[in-house]
Scaffold this motif. Sequence first.
Motif, PDB file in Angstrom:
ATOM      1  N   GLU A  71      51.553  55.843  59.334  1.00 24.29           N
ATOM      2  CA  GLU A  71      52.644  55.739  60.334  1.00 24.29           C
ATOM      3  C   GLU A  71      53.208  54.857  61.113  1.00 24.29           C
ATOM      4  O   GLU A  71      54.206  54.204  62.027  1.00 24.29           O
ATOM      5  N   HIS A  72      52.124  53.894  61.073  1.00 23.31           N
ATOM      6  CA  HIS A  72      52.213  53.102  61.714  1.00 23.31           C
ATOM      7  C   HIS A  72      52.981  51.706  61.668  1.00 23.31           C
ATOM      8  O   HIS A  72      52.247  51.012  60.132  1.00 23.31           O
ATOM      9  N   LEU A  73      53.993  51.050  61.529  1.00 29.40           N
ATOM     10  CA  LEU A  73      54.710  49.871  61.248  1.00 29.40           C
ATOM     11  C   LEU A  73      53.894  48.832  62.082  1.00 29.40           C
ATOM     12  O   LEU A  73      54.387  48.359  63.254  1.00 29.40           O
ATOM     13  N   THR A  74      53.158  48.031  61.066  1.00 27.59           N
ATOM     14  CA  THR A  74      52.876  46.565  61.566  1.00 27.59           C
ATOM     15  C   THR A  74      54.010  45.260  61.862  1.00 27.59           C
ATOM     16  O   THR A  74      54.351  45.506  60.810  1.00 27.59           O
ATOM     17  N   ILE A  75      54.124  45.071  62.511  1.00 27.98           N
ATOM     18  CA  ILE A  75      56.475  43.978  63.037  1.00 27.98           C
ATOM     19  C   ILE A  75      54.994  42.797  62.696  1.00 27.98           C
ATOM     20  O   ILE A  75      54.956  42.551  64.290  1.00 27.98           O
ATOM     21  N   THR A 160      67.686  51.968  63.194  1.00 25.82           N
ATOM     22  CA  THR A 160      66.396  51.816  63.149  1.00 25.82           C
ATOM     23  C   THR A 160      65.235  51.618  61.571  1.00 25.82           C
ATOM     24  O   THR A 160      64.848  51.231  61.494  1.00 25.82           O
ATOM     25  N   GLN A 161      66.236  52.512  60.886  1.00 29.64           N
ATOM     26  CA  GLN A 161      65.594  52.295  59.294  1.00 29.64           C
ATOM     27  C   GLN A 161      65.844  51.477  59.341  1.00 29.64           C
ATOM     28  O   GLN A 161      65.451  50.296  58.206  1.00 29.64           O
ATOM     29  N   GLN A 162      67.246  50.433  59.120  1.00 26.90           N
ATOM     30  CA  GLN A 162      67.674  49.292  58.536  1.00 26.90           C
ATOM     31  C   GLN A 162      66.757  47.919  59.036  1.00 26.90           C
ATOM     32  O   GLN A 162      65.896  47.069  58.388  1.00 26.90           O
ATOM     33  N   TYR A 163      66.592  48.532  61.012  1.00 28.64           N
ATOM     34  CA  TYR A 163      65.293  47.245  61.504  1.00 28.64           C
ATOM     35  C   TYR A 163      64.264  47.441  60.142  1.00 28.64           C
ATOM     36  O   TYR A 163      63.546  46.558  60.089  1.00 28.64           O
ATOM     37  N   VAL A 164      63.488  48.309  60.147  1.00 24.81           N
ATOM     38  CA  VAL A 164      62.179  49.260  59.370  1.00 24.81           C
ATOM     39  C   VAL A 164      62.571  48.232  58.122  1.00 24.81           C
ATOM     40  O   VAL A 164      61.585  47.466  57.743  1.00 24.81           O
ATOM     41  N   LYS A 165      63.685  48.396  57.807  1.00 27.59           N
ATOM     42  CA  LYS A 165      63.693  47.913  56.374  1.00 27.59           C
ATOM     43  C   LYS A 165      63.751  46.323  55.992  1.00 27.59           C
ATOM     44  O   LYS A 165      63.097  46.062  55.906  1.00 27.59           O
ATOM     45  N   LEU A 209      61.358  57.941  52.528  1.00 27.46           N
ATOM     46  CA  LEU A 209      60.617  58.447  52.836  1.00 27.46           C
ATOM     47  C   LEU A 209      59.838  58.144  54.060  1.00 27.46           C
ATOM     48  O   LEU A 209      59.327  58.209  54.856  1.00 27.46           O
ATOM     49  N   GLN A 210      59.001  56.804  53.116  1.00 25.48           N
ATOM     50  CA  GLN A 210      58.493  55.507  54.174  1.00 25.48           C
ATOM     51  C   GLN A 210      58.672  55.070  55.338  1.00 25.48           C
ATOM     52  O   GLN A 210      58.005  54.843  56.012  1.00 25.48           O
ATOM     53  N   GLU A 211      60.382  54.551  55.038  1.00 26.76           N
ATOM     54  CA  GLU A 211      60.939  54.404  56.143  1.00 26.76           C
ATOM     55  C   GLU A 211      61.028  55.083  56.466  1.00 26.76           C
ATOM     56  O   GLU A 211      61.112  54.830  57.764  1.00 26.76           O
ATOM     57  N   MET A 212      61.471  56.576  56.362  1.00 29.67           N
ATOM     58  CA  MET A 212      61.554  57.483  58.068  1.00 29.67           C
ATOM     59  C   MET A 212      60.759  57.669  59.000  1.00 29.67           C
ATOM     60  O   MET A 212      61.374  57.718  60.005  1.00 29.67           O
ATOM     61  N   ARG A 213      59.353  57.691  57.958  1.00 25.02           N
ATOM     62  CA  ARG A 213      58.833  57.874  59.111  1.00 25.02           C
ATOM     63  C   ARG A 213      58.036  56.426  59.044  1.00 25.02           C
ATOM     64  O   ARG A 213      57.816  56.781  61.160  1.00 25.02           O
ATOM     65  N   TYR A 214      58.397  55.419  59.229  1.00 21.73           N
ATOM     66  CA  TYR A 214      58.666  54.307  60.050  1.00 21.73           C
ATOM     67  C   TYR A 214      58.779  55.092  61.437  1.00 21.73           C
ATOM     68  O   TYR A 214      59.147  53.933  62.301  1.00 21.73           O
ATOM     69  N   ALA A 215      60.644  54.468  60.738  1.00 26.36           N
ATOM     70  CA  ALA A 215      61.646  54.877  61.900  1.00 26.36           C
ATOM     71  C   ALA A 215      61.262  56.111  62.738  1.00 26.36           C
ATOM     72  O   ALA A 215      61.617  55.230  64.093  1.00 26.36           O
ATOM     73  N   LEU A 218      58.958  54.413  65.513  1.00 29.54           N
ATOM     74  CA  LEU A 218      59.237  53.007  65.934  1.00 29.54           C
ATOM     75  C   LEU A 218      59.851  53.520  67.156  1.00 29.54           C
ATOM     76  O   LEU A 218      59.774  52.987  68.268  1.00 29.54           O
ATOM     77  N   GLU A 219      61.049  54.664  67.267  1.00 32.08           N
ATOM     78  CA  GLU A 219      61.158  55.652  68.266  1.00 32.08           C
ATOM     79  C   GLU A 219      60.943  56.056  69.465  1.00 32.08           C
ATOM     80  O   GLU A 219      61.159  55.820  70.492  1.00 32.08           O
ATOM     81  N   LYS A 220      59.208  55.805  69.396  1.00 36.65           N
ATOM     82  CA  LYS A 220      57.903  56.795  70.231  1.00 36.65           C
ATOM     83  C   LYS A 220      57.895  55.390  70.717  1.00 36.65           C
ATOM     84  O   LYS A 220      57.091  55.564  71.587  1.00 36.65           O
ATOM     85  N   ARG A 221      58.064  54.503  70.278  1.00 38.04           N
ATOM     86  CA  ARG A 221      57.167  52.880  70.292  1.00 38.04           C
ATOM     87  C   ARG A 221      58.276  52.281  71.146  1.00 38.04           C
ATOM     88  O   ARG A 221      57.560  51.206  72.235  1.00 38.04           O
ATOM     89  N   TYR A 222      59.885  52.186  71.295  1.00 34.20           N
ATOM     90  CA  TYR A 222      60.676  51.266  71.615  1.00 34.20           C
ATOM     91  C   TYR A 222      61.630  52.141  71.914  1.00 34.20           C
ATOM     92  O   TYR A 222      62.316  53.218  71.552  1.00 34.20           O
ATOM     93  N   SER A 223      62.238  51.415  73.063  1.00 34.28           N
ATOM     94  CA  SER A 223      63.990  51.904  73.716  1.00 34.28           C
ATOM     95  C   SER A 223      64.452  52.107  72.504  1.00 34.28           C
ATOM     96  O   SER A 223      65.165  50.596  71.334  1.00 34.28           O
TER      97      SER A 223
END
Length: 840
Positions: A71-75, A160-165, A209-215, A218-223
Amino acid sequence: MSHSFSDLPRAISTTHDVSRPSAGAVIRGLAGLIAMSMVAGILVVLPFVPGLVFAGQAGSVALDLFEELPEHLTIEQSMLPTTVYARDAESGEERVLTRFYEQNRIPVTYEQISPTMIDAILSSEDPRYFTHGGIDLIGTTRAVLGNVKGGQTQGGSSITQQYVKNVLVQRCELEATSPEKTEGGSETLQECWSKVTSAEGSDGYIRKLQEMRYAIALEKRYSKVEILERYLNIANFGGTVYGIEAAARYYFDTSASAVSVGQAAVLAGVVQNPNSYRIDRPEGSIATAAGERVNGAPDGSVDDVSAGTLAALDTLRGDGAITEEQYVHAADGYSETKGRQLYVLSRMHEDRKIADEQYTEAVIAPVSPVVTPPTSGCASTGDAAYFCQYVIASIRSDPRFGDTAVARETRLRQGGLQIHTTLDSSLQSSATEAMKRHVPASADGLDLGGAAVSVEVGTGRVLAVAQNTNFTEDASHAGDPSYSALVYAGDPTRGGAAGFNAGSTFKLFTLLAWLEAGHSINERVDGRVRAIPRVKNSCDGDWVNHGNAVIRNWGNQPGYVGTPAEFTSRSLNSGYLAMAEQLDLCDISKVASRLGVQDSAGGDLTMNTLFSVLGSANVSPLAMANAYATVAGGGMYCPTTAIERVVDSSGEEIVPPPGACTRVLDAGVAATAASVLQDVMNGGTGSRANPRDGTPILGKTGSHEVQQTWMIESSTKVATGAWVGNATGLGDMTRRFGERRYALARDVQRAANSLFGGDRFAEADARLTQRSDAEVPDVVGMPVEEATARLEALGFTVRLDGAVPGSEDGDDTVSSQEPSGGLLERGGAVILRPGEEGDD
């Protein structure tokens, strides 16, 4: 009436909380995830379980897949360019000199991005961005259905998904260029993009699916604003252009805050497929009539984008909104990009982000890039190319920037360093012009080199570096002597040059050792050409034997009995050899080392022969200029630096400002040496290099055989070193270029004097300038041993002219002496000629 984005996200807080998604948005995001999970689960297991009951097993498989994914995406920090700064001579403000990068990126804040640009991105990429929870259920469902039909993962990604990508692509690229990766053991950058964006079949759905989970996480962590800002700073806009600010500057020579509607639509289109919609590499025109060839498409066919472009333009022409001339003008240009721009404009128009007239104006206008390549690398800095190369070599050799050469290079190109340099742009310009006037880039039959470098006295700051060759790192110029990437003024570590024979400029260190030993500059020394059988060298044994070897003076002058002051002014080799005869070569070497002149390994120079005092060692022009700056500065040594400070991307200083200088010479010794060196510039061998602008100047000439020529001079503010010689080889410089050093050094020092001025040098130490005369006794007829003892007791030195003959009764006597009487300065030499008593 149309509405721009300025009416939405920045004002939308009255109806929506853009700092965090609403509860409904989160629920819709989760619903999208579950829907995608179920579909992905079905499509993953369907080929293997033909009789699968969808409602139960597919949902279970999807949920299992979901739970197993992280779930956690390290940026990681994005790759950031390193920026090199120089202070503008007129304004005093720092300006960008150049950049080094893997990715050309200029981070900006959300507030620095035009509302029109935001409108274009959201309308074309994610119109429901501020209402969904990271996953656009409508877009995702449409994409999934399309993928089922087409067999390859399609769009539908939210911002958000594109940002994850992009984060995942960036992570892969960082790993691919990591210093820890061995050659051939990492993925290429293209493979990184494909790995993250183009997986097919079940891998593609799991990736989605992974991209969506990350997205969702992220929306919980950032505005929403934070995510959008991050996305626009990380996204690729073609080639090495990353981020909206770099894209606006590169493609349109503007900023992200000032793009027009048409420009914003182009950039929003480019980001959708960066290397297809680039406008810096046009490949033809779109068709202006059905059936024409379009961008390589088969005859009689057009692609969807080009067809859409023409259709939109046909509609406008049919409605009378544009003329035939406007139609042809708009249709001619970047077909793929124009088509994508029209799509973005139509979405903006439909979303009422732009008015009718704005839409029409942008549609009929051709894509008109103003491609402005960013300043990159040292070659782009013009006059300052060799100064820049010296700075970058300093970074590449400094372990503070990485343990290995690869690590340091990676940090240079990805670490976002801010390098603030010591360059004086006005002096640099003057030095470059002087070099062009006096030393050509090449010469027939010679590998001609020329360098001029200026150092600030009292700080060690390198102010300018000029060179006769054209700077290049392009291999296509290999073998052309007029091009070079080596910095002749530097050393093997900082600039790549091995240094050059210093010639008589090296006599400075013998002069200083002489004064440190308590000798006066006015002592009488036998400076006639002669053999000096041996000389003390406590660094290498005790004595160095030379037999009957003799070094001649320039022009075969016979030499004379004179003073160190006279020997320096006239650069008399035999006089300096006579001075060194009374010293220890080890002490001379240590003086040079204290003043920063060392061998390529950073150690004391090897001086294993008497003749090395005449400058046979290879040294750098910068080190020699700084040695003279140390004397001009009263004996305070300041290590040279071309870097004021370096700040990393987090604001931490890596290289602090240069520290305090250290005293390496007694002030009296330095002042006395300065007085002698001023005579060189006023009536001595350096007179031709004196700017004669009223600024007190000291200096010294130098030449090594016929291969190298030098001129070093200094005021109390700036020292300049000029070298003209063989970059390689042993060609004769004197015939064509032997005099160029004088004019080169003079013109550069004159420019330095006009900028920095100069004061009077301190007065020489009276103890080191005094003359102490005594009456020379008549010792003819005395035994040599007795005569020597008497003369030395009075403070004279004794030199035997000829071997002492032996006799059975031991009556070895002095047959003649010179001088035979009168006054002679203590320390002066009395020459004794031994022979049998009564010999004439």
